[in-house]
Design an enzyme around this catalytic site. Sequence first.
Site, PDB file in Angstrom:
ATOM      1  N   THR A 103      -5.065  10.900  -0.100  1.00  0.00           N
ATOM      2  CA  THR A 103      -6.475  10.785   0.269  1.00  0.00           C
ATOM      3  C   THR A 103      -6.708  11.534   1.473  1.00  0.00           C
ATOM      4  OG1 THR A 103      -5.753   9.190   1.607  1.00  0.00           O
ATOM      5  CG2 THR A 103      -6.229   8.394  -0.309  1.00  0.00           C
TER       6      THR A 103
ATOM      7  N   SER B 178     -12.553   7.136   2.484  1.00  0.00           N
ATOM      8  CA  SER B 178     -11.535   7.677   2.015  1.00  0.00           C
ATOM      9  C   SER B 178     -11.936   8.449   0.729  1.00  0.00           C
ATOM     10  CB  SER B 178     -10.457   6.903   1.426  1.00  0.00           C
ATOM     11  OG  SER B 178      -9.739   6.268   2.392  1.00  0.00           O
TER      12      SER B 178
ATOM     13  N   HIS C 258       0.745  -1.212   0.045  1.00  0.00           N
ATOM     14  CA  HIS C 258       0.120  -0.127   0.059  1.00  0.00           C
ATOM     15  C   HIS C 258       0.870   1.160   0.037  1.00  0.00           C
ATOM     16  CE1 HIS C 258      -3.226   2.888   1.079  1.00  0.00           C
ATOM     17  NE2 HIS C 258      -4.064   1.835   0.890  1.00  0.00           N
TER      18      HIS C 258
ATOM     19  N   TYR D 283     -14.571   5.626   8.885  1.00  0.00           N
ATOM     20  CA  TYR D 283     -13.674   6.250   7.808  1.00  0.00           C
ATOM     21  C   TYR D 283     -14.069   5.862   6.263  1.00  0.00           C
ATOM     22  CZ  TYR D 283      -8.917   6.775   5.862  1.00  0.00           C
ATOM     23  OH  TYR D 283      -7.883   7.403   5.150  1.00  0.00           O
TER      24      TYR D 283
END
Length: 691
Positions: free
Chosen positions: A489, A478, A360, A476
């Site tokens: 982001t 994004s 990531h 959450y």
Amino acid sequence: MSSPTKTWLALVRIFSGRHPMLFSYQRSLPRQPVPSVQDTVHKYLESVRPILSDEDFDWTAFLAQEFLRLQASLLQWYLRLKSWWATNYVSDWWEEFVYLRSRNSLMVNSNYYMMDFLYVTPTPLQAARAGNTVHALLLYRHHLNRQEILPVRGCGGWRVGVLEGGWGTTWPWRRVSSPRVPQTLLMGMRPLCSAQYEKIFNTTRIPGVQKDHIRHLGDSRHVAVFHRGRFFRVGTHSQSGLLSPRALEQQFQRILDDPSPACPREEHLAALTAAPRDMWAQVRSSLKSQAQDALEAVEGAAFFVSLDCEPAGLSKEDPAASLDSYAHALLAGRGHDRWFDKSFTLIVFSNGKLGLSVEHSWADCPISGHMWEFTLATECFRLGYSADGHCKGHPDPTLPQPQRLHWDLPDKIHPSISLALRGAQTLSGSIDCHVFPFSHFGKSFIKHCHLSSDSFIQMALQLAYFRDRGQFCLTYESAMTRLFLEGRTETVRSCTREACNFVRAMEDGEKTIPQCLALFRLAVDKHQALLKAAMSGQGVDRHLFALYIVSQFLHLQSPFLAQVHSEQWRLATSQIPVQQTHLFDFHNFPDYVSSGGGFGPADDNGYGVSYIFMGDDMITFHISSKKSSTKTDSHRLGQHIEDALLDVASLFQEGQRLTRGFRGLRENLGHRCNSPSPHIRASRVTTSTST
């Protein structure tokens, strides 16, 4: 839209030319603005009010006011100073402190996965699927190197997201007609940053004792392959250029046919890449001195390929369990059959099914998602397969055998490999993955209701989570900030006061449908406003994160920032990208679309939820949680999501008939009818050997 913005867009369009290249817009992108610290703190307090008791909220508000009075001005001044000279005031710190300085295992905690087509497999031959796919990936790299990939331009409702494993986006090439979409973005002209494309290939995350670093090579002419505990180096080019798909298939078949066993400890060596980073960094120093050539062949590869010995994908016998197992295999595998440090691992199962496991730190999912869409469309529709399932063309008998990599593993690292393997297997075994296609309605129904499809799902998720846990939580979601140079982001805090009011109304048996519908529209409007703010650089979380980093550099203690930094995201959500709709014919080939992907939960007692709109009439959900938690259950939440979607749809006249019909069917069946149900979807599981 203001006159300066219109002028800027016109100049960008003029000077970029008629045929802009991938990086043509980079010099024209604005820098991400630093929001007002007072506005950020106000928005933060507004976001936590629904989930805190009166006493806790009063204490948090007191800490916030003390922060504004004592530290905010100084920290904000340093942050503005950085924004004047840095390309982006937050992205470099985000990469370093959220990803590279994390000492946790990359597996589950950071990586995410992408799936193959859901209902079709173009060929059951493992080597053939690997050959076409590797060739398609390298074609994409060729276009990337020549900047022949068209730069993406922002339009209404376009959002990108990734939480440490989460991700999402909606269609950037389609206009969204909802009046709730920010009109300033409807032009489809504003370019998005392309910087993250640079590190898709030839990239490895190198472990360090305190901090990792990303190593990116200018080129690589081979891939590293793992099969039955053995490592191989497979060249991808000859003197005449890129190897044909049939030649690559031949090389992969040679590996599959190779009867040689794995050397001692070699089989589980890759478990080290799933170990805590400081441990792997120490072991890698010894490994580099003893097996430098083999290590360089893996870390210097274009990407990593894992040829799994087991089948995967949707099966007729047990559709639900097979999809869950498929997701788990992509996210974690067996803990020792993926090289998690590589930018991505291509996983090819024994029955020809595919998937990606993606590291990531180097970029967010819309970048790898763009590549994956090109790959699936190219290997299936452009390259295709012969009638017998092989890649088209002819083998090349002059090609040398794939090079077997030999690891001279010192005895002192054997205990570390065993320890890493046990840890990886424990972590892999703790993940509860659940995947289900929701086929009762999809994007077309939501658009017919004149609503944002993403906001619709987000409100349904709030309802589902409340029913699952009996409370609200920090959520959450994004949003992309690639409207700015090197933007990554921002967080949309989807659990708003308006969303909570809607959920309570739905659970209140005395509220009428018009009352619930009115509250639902208010919640959607609020979500759209938060999305617009996040996309335009006026979000909450990245600003507070950057302020916290500055406070650590200056050794200033801020109880408010410390509290914000310690918050847990019990519900992490994201939408999955279908960015290049022109590559797929949803009308004639509705099954030829990626079934999305997912990521691990951000909290041990939380959920990770991603979703993708497959065509117009299906939504596929990917849910993850920890089996070790007594508070979560991925399948239970999946049932709540299905019920919540139907309940929200029933608020609209068009959805009442649909909902009544489905629930009547479920009652008659006498069991849960959660998609993909055997009587609805299993018949679509097919294997095609030609295109």
